[in-house]
Enzyme design. Structure first.
Site, short mmCIF file in Angstrom:
data_model
loop_
_atom_site.label_atom_id
_atom_site.label_comp_id
_atom_site.label_asym_id
_atom_site.label_seq_id
_atom_site.Cartn_x
_atom_site.Cartn_y
_atom_site.Cartn_z
N ARG A 267 4.81 5.25 6.98
CA ARG A 267 5.48 6.18 6.08
C ARG A 267 4.62 7.42 5.87
O ARG A 267 3.42 7.32 5.63
CB ARG A 267 5.74 5.50 4.72
CG ARG A 267 6.59 4.26 4.88
CD ARG A 267 6.96 3.64 3.55
NE ARG A 267 7.75 2.43 3.80
CZ ARG A 267 8.23 1.63 2.85
NH1 ARG A 267 8.00 1.92 1.58
NH2 ARG A 267 8.94 0.57 3.17
N ARG A 282 -1.15 2.78 -1.51
CA ARG A 282 -0.21 3.68 -0.82
C ARG A 282 -0.85 4.16 0.47
O ARG A 282 -1.68 5.06 0.48
CB ARG A 282 0.13 4.87 -1.73
CG ARG A 282 1.33 5.69 -1.28
CD ARG A 282 1.68 6.76 -2.28
NE ARG A 282 2.05 6.19 -3.56
CZ ARG A 282 3.29 5.81 -3.87
NH1 ARG A 282 4.26 5.94 -3.00
NH2 ARG A 282 3.55 5.29 -5.06
N GLU A 354 4.67 -2.76 -8.11
CA GLU A 354 5.69 -3.26 -7.17
C GLU A 354 5.03 -3.89 -5.95
O GLU A 354 4.15 -3.31 -5.32
CB GLU A 354 6.57 -2.08 -6.73
CG GLU A 354 7.58 -2.47 -5.67
CD GLU A 354 8.28 -1.28 -5.06
OE1 GLU A 354 8.25 -0.19 -5.68
OE2 GLU A 354 8.85 -1.43 -3.97
N SER A 357 10.65 -5.50 -3.06
CA SER A 357 11.88 -4.89 -3.51
C SER A 357 13.00 -5.63 -2.81
O SER A 357 13.04 -5.66 -1.58
CB SER A 357 11.86 -3.41 -3.11
OG SER A 357 12.75 -2.67 -3.89
N ARG A 395 -0.43 -4.96 -0.44
CA ARG A 395 -0.46 -5.07 -1.90
C ARG A 395 -0.76 -6.50 -2.34
O ARG A 395 -1.35 -6.71 -3.41
CB ARG A 395 0.84 -4.56 -2.50
CG ARG A 395 0.96 -3.04 -2.35
CD ARG A 395 2.10 -2.43 -3.15
NE ARG A 395 2.11 -0.99 -2.96
CZ ARG A 395 2.97 -0.16 -3.56
NH1 ARG A 395 3.91 -0.65 -4.38
NH2 ARG A 395 2.91 1.13 -3.34
#
Length: 431
Positions: A267, A282, A354, A357, A395
């Site tokens: 990403r 991130r 988070e 999801s 994560r």
RNA sequence: GGAGAGGUGGCCGAGUGGCCGAAGGCGCGGCAUUGGAAAUGCCGUAUACGGGAAACUGUAUCGUGGGUUCAAAUCCCACCCUCUCCGCCA
């Protein structure tokens, strides 16, 4: 590539415009509804006109063939059809450009939120559904994972920045091993206990696949693209997994279909400058185990609960404190109709972050990607798709370091991972 | 990357300009035959969108996109994919 109808059911928009606008609420920001409806009407008118002329031409062509067989003159009819052909070509051009304009708008309309989704503009309106476990009790100040990881010699951000750039990491020694242990543990759990079929897909896909799942055309800026091939690096295994059945009618007997895949995710994180700049939270490249379900439309919301539980079970077996929240209308992704986020406790920051999801996309993706099934009545219908991270591995790595840290800076390895770590119980500084 | 061959319905396979949405076969479904079955025979058997209460009907689809033509599975161009050989390579 794209067949009609794509995106949100154009008929629904046509017939219940006000309801669609209302349900889209804050999501449907810049949509020119009047233009959309005008183009839709224009398209149907043009299509009618073209089809009528084509029918006319076909009849005439048959007559011409007969005349020539009978050695009779066909010239007048041929001349007449020349002009009909020109008109058809002109109308076809108009139709093409009309459909392109229509698609442009329609492909940018987000999914309709499910009625059970709370209304709100940002994350503050999300609703907590449940909590599991409790935070670890430390008798010392909890350190952030980047400090722990660098001190233990298992994470190296400096060298990663030198070889590639910001937002990349090198995992080393027990760190690399832990990442691999996590992905193997997760895949084993989902394949043996939850009934998912393991897939190892390409990590590079084409434009049609990206459009099918909803990354394109709106979010091109967030994707890494190959310069010479118009191919893109996947931002999640959701893309290849969902596109497994693009342009297919799957057999009813096979449903629901459950797939899982490990993949790196790429990403660009455009627009997130300055956010989460330290550590693994991130990254431009991270690993993830993804779950995707193809479901009958009638049962997709039951499947969403099942999917979320499957993702949660990973956290439970790792004994990590987490909560589940329902995202509000303003915080949901473009393609989702309803999303649960799983948020893991990070003691160093004292927040839930988070880590998964889980979403139901209803027919949003299958309509774009042309994924149907044929029912017993012989009619075909679009399936519903769902997907969820189970889990984001980077994560999870962060959560383990921070929740399992000891006063001396070492990290205990959760029991379920030890078989994957050659029995190692604790990560200590490598000498 | 170079040279060649090819891509047609669920499958195999015919089809080089019109009566071709597409022969024939396999498979599948129904019916007949049978005590039941096999074998056999007859009939049916793609998808999408639109019109119609329905019977039915219009249009599109022979890898994809353009073009030629009154008319394209068929001719032309570009691209994609598969196979064979050569080169390169893990």
């Amino acid at each position: 590539m794209l067949q009609w109808p794509v995106m949100l059911d154009i008929r629904l928009i046509r017939e219940r415009t006000e309801e669609v606008k209302a349900r889209l609420g804050a999501r449907g920001l810049n949509i020119d509804w009047d233009l959309l409806l005008k183009l839709d009407q224009e398209r149907r008118d043009l299509l009618n006109a073209v089809e009528e002329l084509r029918a006319q031409r076909r009849t005439a062509s048959d007559q011409i063939a007969k005349l020539k067989r009978d050695k009779k003159p066909a010239e007048p009819l041929v001349e007449e059809m020349k002009s009909v052909g020109d008109r058809i070509a002109a109308l076809e051009d108009e139709l093409r450009s009309c459909e392109a304009d229509l698609n442009n708008i329609a492909l940018s309309i987000p999914n309709l939120p499910h009625e059970s989704v709370p209304i709100g503009v940002d994350a503050s309106a999300n609703v907590e559904v449940r909590r599991w476990g409790k935070p670890p009790a430390f008798s010392f100040p909890a350190k952030p994972h980047w400090e722990l990881g660098e001190a233990l010699g298992i994470l190296d951000f400096e060298r990663a920045a030198r070889m590639t750039g910001a937002r990349f990491a090198v995992y080393a020694g027990a760190g690399a091993r832990l990442e691999r242990a996590l992905l193997n543990f997760m895949l084993d759990l989902h394949t043996t206990e939850h009934g998912y079929k393991e897939v190892l897909p390409p990590y590079i896909v084409n434009r049609a696949s990206m459009t099918g799942t909803g990354q394109l055309p709106k979010f091109e800026d967030d994707l890494f693209r190959l310069a010479d091939d118009d191919l893109m690096l996947i931002p999640t295994a959701e893309v290849p997994l969902t596109n497994l059945h693009r342009e297919e009618t799957v057999s009813e007997a096979a449903l629901p279909l459950r797939y899982t895949a490990f993949s790196p995710c790429f990403r660009r994180e455009a627009g997130s400058y300055g956010k989460d700049t330290r550590g693994l939270i991130r990254q431009h490249q991270f690993n993830k185990v993804e779950l995707v379900t193809f479901s009958f439309p009638e049962t997709s919301y039951e499947e969403l609960e099942v999917l979320a539980r499957h993702a949660e079970s990973v956290l439970q077996r790792l004994h990590l404190h987490y909560r589940v929240v329902t995202l509000c209308t303003g915080d949901m992704g473009f393609a989702a109709a309803k999303t649960y986020d799983l948020e893991v406790w990070l003691p160093a920051q004292g927040v839930f972050r988070e880590i998964s999801s889980c979403s139901n996309f209803e027919a949003f993706q299958t309509r774009r990607a042309g994924i149907r099934y044929k029912g017993r009545d012989g009619k075909s219908a679009f399936l519903h798709t769902l997907n969820g991270s189970a889990l984001a591995i980077g994560r999870t790595f962060v959560a383990i370091l921070e929740n399992y840290q000891q006063a001396d800076g070492t990290v205990i390895i959760p029991e379920v991972l030890r078989p994957y770590m050659a029995g190692m119980e604790r990560i200590t500084k490598e000498t």
